[in-house]
Design a protein around this motif. Structure first.
Motif, mmCIF file in Angstrom:
data_model
loop_
_atom_site.group_PDB
_atom_site.id
_atom_site.type_symbol
_atom_site.label_atom_id
_atom_site.label_comp_id
_atom_site.label_asym_id
_atom_site.label_seq_id
_atom_site.Cartn_x
_atom_site.Cartn_y
_atom_site.Cartn_z
ATOM 1 N N THR A 170 -1.011 4.160 2.879
ATOM 2 C CA THR A 170 -0.765 5.554 2.721
ATOM 3 C C THR A 170 -0.025 6.201 4.158
ATOM 4 N N GLY A 199 -4.858 -0.582 0.482
ATOM 5 C CA GLY A 199 -3.663 -0.015 0.185
ATOM 6 C C GLY A 199 -3.206 0.582 1.499
ATOM 7 N N LYS A 231 -6.524 -8.024 1.252
ATOM 8 C CA LYS A 231 -6.517 -7.973 -0.043
ATOM 9 C C LYS A 231 -7.352 -8.903 -0.859
ATOM 10 N N GLU A 259 0.930 -5.467 -1.684
ATOM 11 C CA GLU A 259 1.146 -5.384 -3.205
ATOM 12 C C GLU A 259 2.107 -6.637 -3.663
ATOM 13 N N ASP A 277 -11.001 -2.452 -2.518
ATOM 14 C CA ASP A 277 -9.405 -1.976 -2.965
ATOM 15 C C ASP A 277 -8.922 -1.931 -1.507
#
Length: 155
Positions: free
Chosen positions: A139, A137, A126, A109, A135
């Motif tokens: 979780t 991320g 990324k 991020e 994409d």
């Protein structure tokens, strides 16, 4: 490798999606798991006849190496096994690595800090994911750990 394909042999799928499915396996949190996962996933994708160019296969192996290495380096004390999940669906590949450590990496991020030497691997994940039109991320899991994932288009 535990194969849990969503498509049974009797199902008739369009030719471009015959390789769709999800496969899960676990590895110990040791350095030797990194090349093992790369080779296992490469072999799985070949057996499933996923249409991959050399550049995309390199990107997949790079992403896997970074994700599994992070699990080995940062979560080994709290994780007896690292979970790896590979999903092929609708022309996309999702790579996910699960561990039991509660720390959520912020590198996915963040904008890189020129003075910080940590987190560069996830920044690379990324960059590769976004460059290919995918994409990535993190979780959280119900058990308090996390899944770090990346998706990449196959075509």
């Amino acid at each position: 490798m535990d194969s849990r394909s969503h498509a049974s042999p009797q199902q008739v799928l369009p030719a471009r999606h015959r390789h769709d499915g999800t496969w899960r396996f676990t590895v110990p949190p040791v350095e030797g798991s990194v090349p093992w996962v790369r080779h296992a996933v490469r072999d799985l994708l070949r057996r499933r006849r996923a249409h991959l160019g050399e550049d995309l296969m390199f990107a997949i192996e790079l992403v896997l190496s970074e994700l599994v290495t992070n699990g080995v380096r940062h979560a080994a004390l709290l994780t007896p096994e690292i979970g790896v999940e590979v999903t092929l669906r609708d022309g996309r590949l999702r790579l996910a690595v699960e561990d039991g450590h509660p720390y959520r990496p912020r590198a996915l991020e963040a904008v890189p800090d020129r003075h910080d030497t940590g987190g560069r691997g996830l920044l690379l994940v990324k960059a590769v994911a976004l460059e290919t039109g995918g994409d990535c991320g993190v979780t959280p899991t119900a058990a308090g750990g996390k899944v770090v994932w990346a998706t990449l288009p196959l075509y």
